[in-house]
Write a protein that holds these residues in place. Sequence first.
Motif, PDB file in Angstrom:
ATOM      1  N   VAL A 171       3.074  -1.237  -3.435  1.00 37.09           N
ATOM      2  CA  VAL A 171       3.576  -0.675  -2.179  1.00 37.09           C
ATOM      3  C   VAL A 171       4.906   0.031  -2.417  1.00 37.09           C
ATOM      4  CG1 VAL A 171       4.434  -1.243   0.118  1.00 37.09           C
ATOM      5  CG2 VAL A 171       2.372  -2.356  -0.745  1.00 37.09           C
ATOM      6  N   GLU A 172       5.797  -0.578  -3.195  1.00 38.32           N
ATOM      7  CA  GLU A 172       7.079   0.057  -3.499  1.00 38.32           C
ATOM      8  C   GLU A 172       6.878   1.396  -4.198  1.00 38.32           C
ATOM      9  OE1 GLU A 172       9.055  -2.832  -5.862  1.00 38.32           O
ATOM     10  OE2 GLU A 172       9.714  -4.049  -4.137  1.00 38.32           O
ATOM     11  N   ALA A 173       5.909   1.452  -5.113  1.00 38.80           N
ATOM     12  CA  ALA A 173       5.687   2.679  -5.885  1.00 38.80           C
ATOM     13  C   ALA A 173       5.158   3.809  -5.010  1.00 38.80           C
ATOM     14  CB  ALA A 173       4.734   2.406  -7.050  1.00 38.80           C
ATOM     15  N   ARG A 177       6.329   8.988  -1.541  1.00 37.99           N
ATOM     16  CA  ARG A 177       6.235   9.472  -0.161  1.00 37.99           C
ATOM     17  C   ARG A 177       4.822   9.413   0.397  1.00 37.99           C
ATOM     18  NH1 ARG A 177      10.349  14.597  -1.152  1.00 37.99           N
ATOM     19  NH2 ARG A 177      12.074  13.341  -1.925  1.00 37.99           N
ATOM     20  N   LEU A 178       4.157   8.297   0.100  1.00 38.13           N
ATOM     21  CA  LEU A 178       2.887   7.978   0.732  1.00 38.13           C
ATOM     22  C   LEU A 178       3.059   6.694   1.528  1.00 38.13           C
ATOM     23  CD1 LEU A 178       0.304   8.671  -2.134  1.00 38.13           C
ATOM     24  CD2 LEU A 178       0.753  10.105  -0.132  1.00 38.13           C
ATOM     25  N   GLU A 179       2.099   6.416   2.405  1.00 46.81           N
ATOM     26  CA  GLU A 179       2.114   5.194   3.195  1.00 46.81           C
ATOM     27  C   GLU A 179       1.311   4.108   2.493  1.00 46.81           C
ATOM     28  OE1 GLU A 179       3.897   4.971   5.887  1.00 46.81           O
ATOM     29  OE2 GLU A 179       4.452   7.104   5.909  1.00 46.81           O
ATOM     30  N   GLU A 180       1.625   2.865   2.813  1.00 44.34           N
ATOM     31  CA  GLU A 180       0.900   1.735   2.223  1.00 44.34           C
ATOM     32  C   GLU A 180      -0.605   1.860   2.454  1.00 44.34           C
ATOM     33  OE1 GLU A 180       0.760  -3.173   2.597  1.00 44.34           O
ATOM     34  OE2 GLU A 180       2.367  -2.029   3.568  1.00 44.34           O
ATOM     35  N   GLN A 181      -1.003   2.412   3.595  1.00 46.78           N
ATOM     36  CA  GLN A 181      -2.422   2.531   3.922  1.00 46.78           C
ATOM     37  C   GLN A 181      -3.177   3.406   2.923  1.00 46.78           C
ATOM     38  OE1 GLN A 181      -1.768   4.146   7.805  1.00 46.78           O
ATOM     39  NE2 GLN A 181      -2.136   6.265   7.151  1.00 46.78           N
ATOM     40  N   ILE A 201       1.187   9.327 -10.126  1.00 46.36           N
ATOM     41  CA  ILE A 201       2.608   9.194 -10.462  1.00 46.36           C
ATOM     42  C   ILE A 201       3.104   7.804 -10.068  1.00 46.36           C
ATOM     43  CG2 ILE A 201       4.918  10.059  -9.935  1.00 46.36           C
ATOM     44  CD1 ILE A 201       3.612  12.837  -9.535  1.00 46.36           C
ATOM     45  N   ALA A 202       2.666   7.313  -8.900  1.00 45.38           N
ATOM     46  CA  ALA A 202       3.062   5.977  -8.449  1.00 45.38           C
ATOM     47  C   ALA A 202       2.616   4.904  -9.432  1.00 45.38           C
ATOM     48  CB  ALA A 202       2.479   5.698  -7.063  1.00 45.38           C
ATOM     49  N   LEU A 203       1.434   5.078 -10.012  1.00 46.37           N
ATOM     50  CA  LEU A 203       0.947   4.103 -10.994  1.00 46.37           C
ATOM     51  C   LEU A 203       1.893   4.024 -12.178  1.00 46.37           C
ATOM     52  CD1 LEU A 203      -1.126   2.165 -12.169  1.00 46.37           C
ATOM     53  CD2 LEU A 203      -2.493   4.135 -12.884  1.00 46.37           C
TER      54      LEU A 203
END
Length: 267
Positions: free
Chosen positions: A135-137, A142-146, A165-167
């Motif tokens: 969730v932090e990543a 700039r995405l939502e948890e959903q 990129i979040a991964l």
Amino acid sequence: MTANPTTSGPLLAIRDLRIGFGARTQVHIGELDVRAGEIVGLAGESGAGKSLTGLSVLGLSQRSGATVTGSITLDGVELVGAPEARLRRLRGGTMALIPQNPSSAFNPVLRVGTTVRRALRLHGDSRATARRRAVEAVTKVRLEEQHLERYPHQLSGGQLQRVAIALGLALGARLLIADEPTSALDVTVQDEICGLLRSLRDDEGVSALFVSHDLAVLGSTCDRIAVMRDGRILEDRPAVDLVTAPHHDYTRELLAAVPRLRGGSDA
């Protein structure tokens, strides 16, 4: 654009790198550095050796039968000739690949959050910690948890690239190897992804080796650009200097093929 490189040695240092297939040398790079908090572009036409260089940093070019000699160090750790177990740890931690086609990074039958959390669990996180870090990543990109609960086909190309990129961020990557990360996206989304990379550099201190044939994209995103042709670097200079006063005729040809350099805007 403002980088924040440290005064110590480079995060990524390439010296006398030679990549070959059989008796033929495809890439020979004498020197190329990426410092902490710096985005370095690697530009050139198809076949110049850009992607092969990036794959060699990740220790993946050998899988296609390439022979790699010379030195590639990541935060002082030698990668050329390193055991596969060490390279796997580094690929899952200190460095990460941002692919050209983000959909290839995700299993189509799994929610993207499942893929991210599984990667974190494989690197030792508890179930609760993996969920929190995922969730932090995605928040950082700039995405939502959903968005984590959606399947790859339910996300746009730009959203999938953000999750890729979040991964890498969730795994603690300090160096992103971005291999044509915007070439499959439309112009507006390209600018958003480039803005995101600049923000991660400025806010998180993340570094990137940004491989692209598009000097417009590199010129609006990178701190420095190295121009490659036939496996060799022709010039390596601050991005603003290179796009306004190139030294090499080949660089001038690449710039002449660009109608205009797009101004960057944060995503």
